[in-house]
Design a protein around this motif. Structure first.
Motif, PDB file in Angstrom:
ATOM      1  N   LEU A 186      -7.536   1.329  -3.108  1.00 12.15           N
ATOM      2  CA  LEU A 186      -6.248   1.484  -3.766  1.00 12.15           C
ATOM      3  C   LEU A 186      -5.903   0.255  -4.606  1.00 12.15           C
ATOM      4  CD1 LEU A 186      -4.167   3.055  -0.838  1.00 12.15           C
ATOM      5  CD2 LEU A 186      -5.156   4.244  -2.814  1.00 12.15           C
ATOM      6  N   PRO A 187      -5.074   0.425  -5.623  1.00 11.82           N
ATOM      7  CA  PRO A 187      -4.677  -0.725  -6.441  1.00 11.82           C
ATOM      8  C   PRO A 187      -3.691  -1.617  -5.692  1.00 11.82           C
ATOM      9  CG  PRO A 187      -3.506   1.255  -7.164  1.00 11.82           C
ATOM     10  CD  PRO A 187      -4.517   1.708  -6.133  1.00 11.82           C
ATOM     11  N   VAL A 188      -4.075  -2.843  -5.464  1.00 12.68           N
ATOM     12  CA  VAL A 188      -3.217  -3.834  -4.820  1.00 12.68           C
ATOM     13  C   VAL A 188      -3.350  -5.134  -5.606  1.00 12.68           C
ATOM     14  CG1 VAL A 188      -3.398  -2.830  -2.492  1.00 12.68           C
ATOM     15  CG2 VAL A 188      -5.045  -4.567  -3.221  1.00 12.68           C
ATOM     16  N   PRO A 189      -2.383  -6.040  -5.460  1.00 13.70           N
ATOM     17  CA  PRO A 189      -2.500  -7.325  -6.163  1.00 13.70           C
ATOM     18  C   PRO A 189      -3.776  -8.063  -5.779  1.00 13.70           C
ATOM     19  CG  PRO A 189      -0.287  -7.028  -5.274  1.00 13.70           C
ATOM     20  CD  PRO A 189      -1.117  -5.908  -4.719  1.00 13.70           C
ATOM     21  N   ASP A 190      -4.321  -8.831  -6.714  1.00 13.40           N
ATOM     22  CA  ASP A 190      -5.570  -9.543  -6.461  1.00 13.40           C
ATOM     23  C   ASP A 190      -5.486 -10.439  -5.239  1.00 13.40           C
ATOM     24  OD1 ASP A 190      -6.827  -8.361  -8.589  1.00 13.40           O
ATOM     25  OD2 ASP A 190      -6.492 -10.032  -9.969  1.00 13.40           O
ATOM     26  N   TRP A 191      -4.306 -11.064  -5.009  1.00 11.82           N
ATOM     27  CA  TRP A 191      -4.205 -12.001  -3.895  1.00 11.82           C
ATOM     28  C   TRP A 191      -4.389 -11.309  -2.547  1.00 11.82           C
ATOM     29  CZ3 TRP A 191      -0.709 -12.075   0.122  1.00 11.82           C
ATOM     30  CH2 TRP A 191       0.433 -11.270  -0.002  1.00 11.82           C
ATOM     31  N   VAL A 192      -4.124  -9.996  -2.490  1.00 18.21           N
ATOM     32  CA  VAL A 192      -4.328  -9.263  -1.238  1.00 18.21           C
ATOM     33  C   VAL A 192      -5.816  -9.207  -0.907  1.00 18.21           C
ATOM     34  CG1 VAL A 192      -4.078  -7.037  -0.072  1.00 18.21           C
ATOM     35  CG2 VAL A 192      -2.206  -7.930  -1.492  1.00 18.21           C
ATOM     36  N   HIS A 193      -6.645  -8.985  -1.916  1.00 20.82           N
ATOM     37  CA  HIS A 193      -8.094  -8.952  -1.690  1.00 20.82           C
ATOM     38  C   HIS A 193      -8.615 -10.305  -1.214  1.00 20.82           C
ATOM     39  CE1 HIS A 193      -8.903  -4.962  -3.338  1.00 20.82           C
ATOM     40  NE2 HIS A 193      -8.033  -5.241  -4.309  1.00 20.82           N
ATOM     41  N   GLN A 194      -7.922 -11.370  -1.557  1.00 18.76           N
ATOM     42  CA  GLN A 194      -8.369 -12.722  -1.212  1.00 18.76           C
ATOM     43  C   GLN A 194      -7.963 -13.151   0.193  1.00 18.76           C
ATOM     44  OE1 GLN A 194      -6.512 -15.078  -4.246  1.00 18.76           O
ATOM     45  NE2 GLN A 194      -7.364 -13.837  -5.902  1.00 18.76           N
ATOM     46  N   GLN A 195      -7.205 -12.343   0.904  1.00 18.22           N
ATOM     47  CA  GLN A 195      -6.644 -12.778   2.174  1.00 18.22           C
ATOM     48  C   GLN A 195      -7.694 -13.015   3.260  1.00 18.22           C
ATOM     49  OE1 GLN A 195      -3.293 -13.739   2.688  1.00 18.22           O
ATOM     50  NE2 GLN A 195      -3.736 -13.657   0.493  1.00 18.22           N
ATOM     51  N   LEU A 226       0.802  -1.225   0.000  1.00 16.32           N
ATOM     52  CA  LEU A 226       0.000   0.000   0.000  1.00 16.32           C
ATOM     53  C   LEU A 226       0.834   1.274   0.000  1.00 16.32           C
ATOM     54  CD1 LEU A 226      -2.661  -0.973   2.705  1.00 16.32           C
ATOM     55  CD2 LEU A 226      -3.097  -0.712   0.264  1.00 16.32           C
ATOM     56  N   LYS A 227       2.038   1.208   0.510  1.00 17.15           N
ATOM     57  CA  LYS A 227       2.788   2.427   0.844  1.00 17.15           C
ATOM     58  C   LYS A 227       3.002   3.355  -0.350  1.00 17.15           C
ATOM     59  CE  LYS A 227       7.331   0.202   0.476  1.00 17.15           C
ATOM     60  NZ  LYS A 227       8.597  -0.106   1.201  1.00 17.15           N
ATOM     61  N   ASP A 228       3.199   2.782  -1.533  1.00 16.21           N
ATOM     62  CA  ASP A 228       3.459   3.635  -2.696  1.00 16.21           C
ATOM     63  C   ASP A 228       2.216   4.362  -3.182  1.00 16.21           C
ATOM     64  OD1 ASP A 228       6.105   2.899  -2.654  1.00 16.21           O
ATOM     65  OD2 ASP A 228       5.862   1.282  -4.133  1.00 16.21           O
ATOM     66  N   SER A 229       1.041   3.889  -2.767  1.00 20.03           N
ATOM     67  CA  SER A 229      -0.215   4.507  -3.209  1.00 20.03           C
ATOM     68  C   SER A 229      -0.835   5.407  -2.146  1.00 20.03           C
ATOM     69  CB  SER A 229      -1.225   3.426  -3.603  1.00 20.03           C
ATOM     70  OG  SER A 229      -0.724   2.606  -4.637  1.00 20.03           O
ATOM     71  N   LEU A 230      -0.329   5.339  -0.931  1.00 18.84           N
ATOM     72  CA  LEU A 230      -0.892   6.126   0.165  1.00 18.84           C
ATOM     73  C   LEU A 230      -0.327   7.543   0.158  1.00 18.84           C
ATOM     74  CD1 LEU A 230      -0.666   3.541   3.095  1.00 18.84           C
ATOM     75  CD2 LEU A 230      -2.781   4.431   2.097  1.00 18.84           C
ATOM     76  N   SER A 231      -1.172   8.492   0.560  1.00 20.80           N
ATOM     77  CA  SER A 231      -0.670   9.845   0.784  1.00 20.80           C
ATOM     78  C   SER A 231       0.214   9.841   2.027  1.00 20.80           C
ATOM     79  CB  SER A 231      -1.834  10.815   0.990  1.00 20.80           C
ATOM     80  OG  SER A 231      -2.482  10.545   2.229  1.00 20.80           O
ATOM     81  N   ALA A 232       0.991  10.886   2.202  1.00 19.94           N
ATOM     82  CA  ALA A 232       1.885  10.967   3.360  1.00 19.94           C
ATOM     83  C   ALA A 232       1.085  10.908   4.665  1.00 19.94           C
ATOM     84  CB  ALA A 232       2.718  12.242   3.298  1.00 19.94           C
ATOM     85  N   ASP A 233      -0.046  11.603   4.711  1.00 20.88           N
ATOM     86  CA  ASP A 233      -0.861  11.606   5.930  1.00 20.88           C
ATOM     87  C   ASP A 233      -1.458  10.236   6.206  1.00 20.88           C
ATOM     88  OD1 ASP A 233      -0.317  14.257   6.389  1.00 20.88           O
ATOM     89  OD2 ASP A 233      -2.219  14.997   5.556  1.00 20.88           O
ATOM     90  N   ASP A 234      -1.983   9.577   5.160  1.00 17.94           N
ATOM     91  CA  ASP A 234      -2.574   8.246   5.340  1.00 17.94           C
ATOM     92  C   ASP A 234      -1.516   7.232   5.765  1.00 17.94           C
ATOM     93  OD1 ASP A 234      -5.112   9.068   4.725  1.00 17.94           O
ATOM     94  OD2 ASP A 234      -4.995   8.480   2.612  1.00 17.94           O
ATOM     95  N   LYS A 235      -0.339   7.362   5.183  1.00 21.42           N
ATOM     96  CA  LYS A 235       0.751   6.466   5.539  1.00 21.42           C
ATOM     97  C   LYS A 235       1.126   6.642   7.015  1.00 21.42           C
ATOM     98  CE  LYS A 235       3.867   6.202   2.442  1.00 21.42           C
ATOM     99  NZ  LYS A 235       5.041   6.509   1.566  1.00 21.42           N
ATOM    100  N   GLN A 236       1.221   7.888   7.452  1.00 24.99           N
ATOM    101  CA  GLN A 236       1.572   8.156   8.851  1.00 24.99           C
ATOM    102  C   GLN A 236       0.496   7.639   9.801  1.00 24.99           C
ATOM    103  OE1 GLN A 236       4.406   9.276   9.947  1.00 24.99           O
ATOM    104  NE2 GLN A 236       3.779   9.236  12.103  1.00 24.99           N
TER     105      GLN A 236
END
Length: 322
Positions: free
Chosen positions: A297-306, A257-267
């Motif tokens: 946010l865009p994440v790999p499909d397998w993340v949604h399956q967890q 997620l980190k590359d798609s999160l804003s700085a505030d959301d990441k913090q």
């Protein structure tokens, strides 16, 4: 249990007294409201009372275990009547009947010489007791169903043990459902992929072993791989998902997620993870935030399956307490 609440058909055995049945030696019961009223909305209970079902009356003389803890005798306390053979004969027949019921777990009454799962008193020839025994019926259940999730009601007062047991039950149900359909190589890969983060949170060592095992698909007979996978899976889940392991698992998830999160959301997400690790907030807090970001946010499909994100009905609120 309503049709809406039932969801997947999960069947659990239970000591009958825990559902309020008056079957104890003194004619009473030990109704457990979490089991009967909360978990009972999502499972089908199969009540068993070893002492009544093997032919003893209500009320009856109390009994205890005596002799060798690995092979104890079941004896009435005052009259000294040995009920070992009567109980053993019944228990072995009963577990065979239960094999046809498709159980996904069992909850036993603590301290009972017939039903206790852990630390049951066993008396030596001097009348001294040690908490080293297993009840007569659970001993047969463990022998017949070595992978079945088992627990006793006293330990379920511990929030972490309660969450662990329920997670094991729902995972075991998913595994047994997978076995009913084959499984094909693809189904086994999908099952393992969906449980990657769950395994990581419980036992990273087992997660690696299971990953290596699944990687052997195509090089070994699938039946051999499946036969090894089930025991390793359930062994992994017996390990408690500690805050440290949960934190490490969330760090792994954060990486997607980190590359798609804003700085505030990441913090904010990092702060919630750290607060959980320090015991300041329950697990549900950072995971709720994770699920919010994963949906948008865009994440790999397998993340949604967890399965890790939704291991059992959220209405049980077990992650609100761990």
């Amino acid at each position: 249990m309503s049709e809406q609440e039932s969801g997947p058909r999960i069947r659990l055995g239970i000591s009958a007294c825990l559902l309020g049945q008056k079957v104890r030696y003194d004619g009473g019961h030990k109704l457990d409201h979490f089991l009967a009223d909360e978990l009972g909305r999502y499972v089908e209970w199969l009540p068993v009372c070893p002492e009544v079902e093997c032919g003893l009356p209500v009320p009856r003389e109390a009994m205890h275990l005596v002799g060798d803890p690995d092979n104890p005798r079941l004896v009435t306390i005052k009259s000294g009547i040995d009920l070992t053979e009567q109980m053993t004969t019944w228990a072995r027949q009963r577990v065979e009947e239960l094999a046809a019921e498709g159980l996904h777990g069992f909850v036993f009454k603590k301290d009972s010489p017939s039903s206790g799962l852990y630390r049951v008193r066993v008396y030596n020839e001097h009348g001294m007791a040690e908490r080293v025994g297993v009840g007569m019926f659970p001993r047969e259940v463990m022998r017949r169903f070595p992978l079945l999730p088992l627990e006793e009601e006293g330990r379920l007062n511990d929030a972490r043990l309660r969450e662990n047991f329920v997670e094991r039950v729902f995972t075991y149900h998913r595994w047994m459902t997978t076995l009913q359909t084959g499984p094909t190589p693809g189904e086994l890969v999908r099952f393992h992929t969906a449980h990657k983060l769950t395994l990581m949170a419980h036992s990273p060592a087992h997660a690696q072993k299971l990953g290596r095992l699944v990687a052997q698909i195509g090089r070994r007979p699938l039946s051999e791989i499946v036969a090894e996978y089930g025991p390793l899976l359930m062994e992994a889940l017996k390990a408690i998902a500690t805050p440290g392991r949960q934190f490490n698992t969330m760090q792994h998830l954060f990486g997607f997620l980190k590359d798609s999160l804003s700085a505030d959301d990441k913090q904010e997400l990092l702060e919630q993870m750290e607060d959980y690790r320090r015991g300041l907030t329950p697990l549900i807090v950072p995971l709720t935030l994770f699920k919010h970001h994963i949906r948008r946010l865009p994440v790999p499909d397998w993340v949604h399956q967890q399965v890790y994100l939704n291991p059992y009905p959220k209405e049980l609120m077990l992650r609100n307490r761990v």
